[in-house]
Write a protein that holds these residues in place. Structure first.
Motif, short mmCIF file in Angstrom:
data_model
loop_
_atom_site.label_atom_id
_atom_site.label_comp_id
_atom_site.label_asym_id
_atom_site.label_seq_id
_atom_site.Cartn_x
_atom_site.Cartn_y
_atom_site.Cartn_z
N ARG A 130 13.99 -29.84 -35.87
CA ARG A 130 14.84 -28.94 -35.11
C ARG A 130 15.15 -27.70 -35.94
NH1 ARG A 130 19.16 -33.56 -33.87
NH2 ARG A 130 18.45 -34.06 -35.99
N GLY A 131 15.43 -26.61 -35.27
CA GLY A 131 15.77 -25.39 -35.98
C GLY A 131 14.55 -24.54 -36.25
N GLY A 142 11.08 -21.17 -33.07
CA GLY A 142 11.47 -22.21 -34.01
C GLY A 142 10.29 -23.10 -34.37
N LYS A 145 6.05 -28.97 -32.58
CA LYS A 145 5.63 -30.35 -32.77
C LYS A 145 4.33 -30.37 -33.55
CE LYS A 145 4.60 -34.58 -30.17
NZ LYS A 145 4.50 -35.18 -28.81
N SER A 192 11.42 -38.37 -40.01
CA SER A 192 10.23 -37.52 -39.81
C SER A 192 8.93 -38.30 -39.98
CB SER A 192 10.24 -36.34 -40.79
OG SER A 192 10.44 -36.76 -42.12
N ASP A 237 16.22 -30.20 -41.39
CA ASP A 237 16.27 -31.32 -40.45
C ASP A 237 15.70 -32.62 -41.01
OD1 ASP A 237 16.96 -32.58 -38.08
OD2 ASP A 237 15.11 -32.03 -37.04
N PHE A 277 22.46 -30.59 -36.75
CA PHE A 277 21.48 -30.45 -35.69
C PHE A 277 21.95 -31.28 -34.50
CE2 PHE A 277 19.31 -29.73 -39.67
CZ PHE A 277 18.56 -28.59 -39.41
N ASP A 278 22.12 -30.61 -33.35
CA ASP A 278 22.67 -31.27 -32.16
C ASP A 278 24.00 -31.94 -32.48
OD1 ASP A 278 20.34 -30.47 -30.92
OD2 ASP A 278 19.33 -32.38 -31.21
#
Length: 377
Positions: A130-131, A142, A145, A192, A237, A277-278
């Motif tokens: 994210r980010g 940003g 994937k 990750s 992240d 994040f979120d």
């Protein structure tokens, strides 16, 4: 500071450092299209009072970084450019390591170097971070994937070739960048890395990639290899539960130390890595300096992140560390060792606007090689 422990020499691997005040790797984005320059040489010469300089991260292969002028170490032109800088640093009396850097999932497929490479953005698993903010691309996109790396040995071979190139350039050693959410840390982190093969799942499997890269570098440089770790997480992240973090990094550091590298550098938690994040805080905030150094029996222990000269002296004099990496203090004080030795203040203000040159900035020397030396009134 008379009798400052930071001013004592130290053997690291096969070389002797003239002091324990090391310069941490810091991205400055001033290598034109990725190649070293005379301005960069001036920057490193100015800071050659350091016992050890670690270069800004050197990309081991073409990658789509948000820093279009970040340097590389993948071809003969890079080797020649860095050799000029290394020779100058040696002549000025310091030692210099190349930091080897792979972005992993933090690349972007539309960045010029990634398109030239003709390969996807890679990560341990097909999980986007994210980010991100790629300022040089339309719309400042940003992170994307990534494609899961099919065979991690291909990337390990790229690290080893980068070490061979660094050796050709005359570097005294290399540092493996295994911090700040980049590729090695992406393999370590179970948010990750969700692979089900021998490179993921258990602690041992998630640590395998970083340990194999470290071993490949040691095959080239012997003991003259360091590794940088930021177990507290948060940046770019990454970040596991506290128990997963302690289990993973305790194992990794123990096994890395058995390979007998020159040093292991530990980065403690700081507000700069305190990202949400979120709404979820990814950094654990645990005390890195208390949690891991006791596991290191062979390598030298270096500490990093917001350490003052007074605190560094205390860490070394009490045997909690062998040396200290300074970052921003080196950016703003090219005469850092002299200031520490004479008790002069660290009073140069950081030029944040020119920490990384803005798009269109013409004079890259500003905020780079123009910080004043101390003059006593």
């Amino acid at each position: 500071m008379a009798g400052n422990a930071l001013l004592q020499p130290l053997q690291v691997g096969t070389i002797v450092l003239k002091n324990r005040i090391a310069m941490s790797a810091m991205t400055r984005n001033r290598a034109p299209r990725g190649y070293p320059s005379n301005l960069m040489k001036e920057y490193y010469i100015q800071r050659s009072s350091a016992g050890l300089i670690v270069t800004e991260g050197l990309l081991i292969t073409r990658q789509g970084t948000d820093y279009p002028n970040a340097p590389g170490i993948w071809d003969e032109k890079h080797i020649a450019g860095w050799k000029d800088i290394v020779d100058a640093v040696h002549e000025a009396g310091s030692k210099i390591y190349a930091q080897l850097w792979h972005l992993g999932r933090l690349s972007h497929p539309e960045a010029p170097e990634q398109k030239l490479a003709g390969v996807p953005v890679y990560g341990p698993s097909a999980i986007a971070a994210r980010g991100g903010k790629f300022r040089g691309l339309p719309g400042t996109p940003g992170f994307v994937k990534p494609s899961a790396i099919e065979d991690p040995w291909t990337i390990i071979a790229q690290y080893k070739q980068a070490a061979v190139n660094a050796q050709k350039a005359g570097f005294d050693g290399v540092e493996l960048h295994a911090a700040n959410g980049y590729l090695v840390m992406q393999f370590l982190d179970n948010t990750s890395n969700q692979r089900t093969d021998k490179w993921g799942g258990s602690v041992e499997n998630r640590c395998r990639f970083g340990l194999e890269v470290l071993n490949a570098l040691i095959e080239v440089f012997g003991q003259d290899v360091g590794i940088k770790l930021s177990p507290a997480g948060g940046y770019n992240d990454v970040g596991m539960s506290l128990q997963d973090t302690l289990d993973t990094y305790s194992y990794f550091i123990t096994e890395a130390d058995k390979l007998n590298p020159g040093y292991i550098a530990l980065v403690r938690y700081s507000l700069m890595t305190n990202e949400r994040f979120d709404g979820v805080l990814r950094a654990t905030g645990h005390d890195v300096f208390e949690s891991y150094p006791h596991l290191i029996k062979n390598a030298r222990v270096f500490l990093n992140s917001g350490i003052s000269p007074e605190e560094g002296h205390q860490f070394v004099s009490e045997g909690k560390a062998d040396g200290v990496f300074f970052g921003f203090s080196w950016l703003t004080h090219p005469d850092l060792v002299g200031r520490i030795k004479r008790g002069h203040p660290l009073d140069n203000a950081l030029d944040f606007l020119r920490l990384i040159p803005e798009d269109g900035e013409q004079d890259w020397s500003k905020g780079y090689v123009d910080y004043p030396m101390y003059v006593q009134s």
